[in-house]
Design an enzyme around this catalytic site. Structure first.
Site, PDB file in Angstrom:
ATOM      1  N   SER A 287      29.734 -55.282  25.448  1.00 25.02           N
ATOM      2  CA  SER A 287      30.961 -55.996  25.796  1.00 25.02           C
ATOM      3  C   SER A 287      32.054 -55.915  24.734  1.00 25.02           C
ATOM      4  CB  SER A 287      30.636 -57.467  26.074  1.00 25.02           C
ATOM      5  OG  SER A 287      30.071 -58.073  24.920  1.00 25.02           O
TER       6      SER A 287
ATOM      7  N   PRO B 246      34.191 -47.123  25.500  1.00 20.99           N
ATOM      8  CA  PRO B 246      34.372 -46.328  26.717  1.00 20.99           C
ATOM      9  C   PRO B 246      33.367 -46.729  27.787  1.00 20.99           C
ATOM     10  CG  PRO B 246      33.277 -45.035  25.015  1.00 20.99           C
ATOM     11  CD  PRO B 246      33.703 -46.324  24.362  1.00 20.99           C
TER      12      PRO B 246
ATOM     13  N   GLY C 158      37.276 -52.177  23.839  1.00 23.15           N
ATOM     14  CA  GLY C 158      37.662 -50.810  23.518  1.00 23.15           C
ATOM     15  C   GLY C 158      36.567 -49.782  23.654  1.00 23.15           C
TER      16      GLY C 158
ATOM     17  N   GLU D 217      25.358 -80.266  23.812  1.00 18.00           N
ATOM     18  CA  GLU D 217      26.522 -79.372  23.919  1.00 18.00           C
ATOM     19  C   GLU D 217      26.278 -78.279  24.966  1.00 18.00           C
ATOM     20  OE1 GLU D 217      29.467 -79.866  22.931  1.00 18.00           O
ATOM     21  OE2 GLU D 217      28.956 -81.632  21.763  1.00 18.00           O
TER      22      GLU D 217
ATOM     23  N   GLY E  80      24.685 -52.895  28.944  1.00 15.38           N
ATOM     24  CA  GLY E  80      26.086 -53.262  28.747  1.00 15.38           C
ATOM     25  C   GLY E  80      26.431 -53.503  27.295  1.00 15.38           C
TER      26      GLY E  80
END
Length: 665
Positions: free
Chosen positions: A494, A499, A497, A173, A492
């Site tokens: 992800s 900021p 919403g 997969e 980061g």
């Protein structure tokens, strides 16, 4: 110990020295493979479907190095894979590794598929005598055979692709894996590296495809030397052709009358006759795998050219097979599923149609995506030099992306209304594992000043440095000792919403072998929010607030990386949400721009009023009353007075901002 036991032990010890009689995988499976009750609808001895034999023989063919299978559900791929694992362990004694998309997938594969095969296939006891699991060497992540070893790993972490050398690398997969594994590369490339040095390297990958343009299995299919489809003879005219879905505008493929699935048949592209699934099953034993150039595979797994001459097998081959070929699903049910999906799509829900395309047709789904075209941005490039700040640019921020062999840096200038200019894009060759490289290569770059078109020189006011890769503590330590220069350690986040400048927390730092508790502040960056903002600004067509300027000196690669992601509507546990998804592997310019935007938010540039921008302009770009006069000479004392006044005017809540004016000279 009696004589019989001694002889049995000797025979077992000599097993690894035996030279087995050559045998194809399809033959081995027909003779030995067994479908276990826990993992099959029907328990019993394996009997291959006609289209499965050539695929299995390609798996086992030492002349074929890469086998790619783009597939739908219900075509027996997992069973072929498990049979191949048994074959390589028992018949060829090859070291193997199987990667599943996640650790949970890997564990389930072992429990449901692999362990039951080792238990129920008698010949596996010849090479896996500890089948009852009482050997501590045999775990969910590894199996030790006589003369070989098998690794089973989840594919999310880069460490899962390290420190193993195998003959056979298998990815199950493939489209379920992350496209880029912790910034080290695609899973198929990382897995392929594990076979380097093998005498007979084998790389097997298969998957139900997902999104068009993001599908690794489709990309690998296109890279193969030959792509095969299973052709059957028409029950009426005897001309060979593959089973195809067709469509309303096609004269071939699946056809039915008045939306009645019970009337379905397949229209032959040669004679136009409609035949049923039962008629197809009466001729499927005569089917052949045929490539675009006429190359075909016979019942013994040998490759023939269009003139029927036996040829050397190609290095890389691909197979595509979909549900209509399998007797596990009826054509009536396929059409019924399609009609139901179409009804939902008309009401605005395309989820079932997408599932049908992926899991029944074995094709990629063409999603409506929000993207920015590379060529359009490149046409906007302006004739200003890199490393020079154009008029209008007032404050510099930078973003740094850390890769395994380099630092990538993008410097942006921000002006009134958050208008932006790319000032520089640099790839700095380095070894981020060596902290001296940070000191000697990255730090001098961030310390430099950039000439401004107005005659001043500007320093970088704030920098965001990615810490999410494999050099976290090197990045932590670099940022820790440069906090006063507003060099931030970032990571980061992800989730929707969040900021751009998110929450922060204190992290421990490993400094030369010692742990410095709570030694650095790590900032989270709302990457989805930042990308929404960036791509919104890329659509601003006229210079002014929010517009993004590009230098003609930027390479095409910069634009390709900046637009490497697209915004796609996806189903999540919290309902349908838009997600940013890579359409190519390299996206460093975008990541750097996200971190530079974060740095701008740490300076609160998004909160500046017109009066604050005006004061900043008076420092950086003082007005020239005589258009022919040169910019005013910079006098040592004057900027200090202006800077003091500037700092007073743009007073903000954070003391760190007090140094901003001082660094603008």
């Amino acid at each position: 110990m009696d004589l019989f036991s001694i002889q049995k032990a000797i025979r077992r010890g000599l097993k690894s020295l035996e030279a087995p009689v050559p045998q194809r995988l399809s033959e081995w499976a027909a003779e030995n493979f067994y479908l276990s009750a826990e993992s099959s609808y029907v328990e019993g001895a394996w009997k291959a479907y006609p289209f499965q034999n050539a695929i299995m023989d390609a798996f086992g063919n030492d002349d074929v190095e890469v086998v790619v299978m783009k597939k739908s559900a219900r075509v027996g791929y997992t069973k072929m894979l498990v049979a191949a694992i048994g074959y390589f362990a028992h018949h060829k004694r090859r070291n193997q590794a199987v990667w599943q998309p996640t650790d949970d997938d890997a564990d389930e594969f072992v429990k449901v598929e692999l362990d039951t095969m080792l238990r129920d296939v008698p010949v596996m006891q010849d090479v896996f005598p500890t089948g009852k699991g009482n050997d501590k060497r045999n775990t969910l992540s590894a199996k030790v055979f006589l003369g070989s070893r098998l690794y089973i790993k989840g594919g999310k972490a880069a460490r899962s692709y390290r420190r193993i050398s195998v003959d056979v690398a298998i990815l199950d997969e493939l489209d379920g894996f992350d496209i880029d594994i912790e910034k080290e590369g695609s899973p198929d490339k990382l897995a392929g590296k594990r076979t380097e040095g093998a005498i007979f390297p084998k790389h097997i990958m298969g998957s139900t495809p997902k999104l068009k343009g993001f599908s690794r299995i489709e990309a690998r299919e296109q890279q193969c030397d030959l792509r095969f489809l299973f052709h059957i003879p028409c029950p009426l005219c005897d001309e060979r052709h593959p089973l195809q879905w067709g469509g309303k505008d096609k004269r071939y493929g699946m056809k039915w009358i008045n939306r009645d699935p019970e009337t379905v048949g397949h229209a032959c592209p040669h004679c136009g006759a409609l035949y049923t699934q039962a008629e197809y099953l009466s001729v499927w034993e005569q089917g052949k795998w045929i490539a675009e150039d006429g190359t075909w595979i016979d019942a013994e797994g040998k490759f023939h050219d269009v003139h029927d001459e036996i040829i050397i097998p190609p290095r890389a081959v691909a197979f595509h097979v979909w549900t209509a070929y399998s007797p596990q699903a009826t054509w009536v049910q396929i059409v019924r599923d399609y009609l139901g999906a179409v009804e939902k799509a008309r009401a605005g829900d395309t989820s079932e149609l997408k599932t049908f395309t992926n899991t029944t047709l074995g094709e990629t789904w063409q999603e409506e995506v929000e993207k920015t075209e590379v060529d359009e941005l490149e046409k906007r490039a302006e004739k200003y030099r890199l490393r020079t700040v154009p008029m209008g640019g007032l404050i510099l921020t930078a973003g740094v992306d850390v890769q395994s062999n380099r630092f990538e840096v993008v410097v942006w200038a921000t002006g009134r209304g958050e208008e932006g200019w790319v000032v520089d894009y640099q790839v700095i060759d380095a070894n981020p594992a060596d902290e001296r490289e940070w000191e000697e290569k990255l730090d001098p770059y961030l310390l430099q000043r950039f000439s401004h078109a107005g005659g001043q020189s500007l320093a970088i006011e704030a920098t965001g440095i990615d810490t999410g890769g494999h050099f976290t503590h090197q990045a932590y330590n670099f940022c820790r000792t440069r906090a006063r220069r507003r060099i931030y350690a970032v990571k980061g986040e992800s989730r929707q919403g969040q900021p751009v400048k998110g929450r922060s927390s204190l992290q421990d730092v490993n400094v030369k072998g010692s742990v410095l508790k709570r030694g650095v502040r790590l900032w989270m960056v709302g990457t989805d929010t930042a990308k929404d903002l960036i791509f919104g600004r890329l659509k601003v067509e006229m210079p002014g607030p929010g517009y993004m300027h590009f230098s003609a000196g930027l390479p095409k690669e910069f634009y390709e990386q900046l637009t490497a992601e697209v915004r796609v509507l996806q189903k999540t546990a919290h309902g349908e949400q838009y997600r940013w998804v890579k359409r190519q592997q390299r996206n460093e310019a975008l990541d750097c721009t996200v971190y530079a935007l974060f740095a701008a938010h740490t300076l609160d540039l998004h909160k500046y009023t017109d009066r604050m921008w005006a004061k900043l302009e008076s420092v950086v770009c003082p007005p020239i009353t005589d258009m022919f006069a040169p910019p005013p000479e910079v006098i040592e004392e004057q900027p200090l007075e202006i800077k003091a006044e500037f700092v007073k005017v743009i007073e903000v809540e954070k003391p760190a901002r007090k140094n901003l004016g001082r660094r603008l000279a």
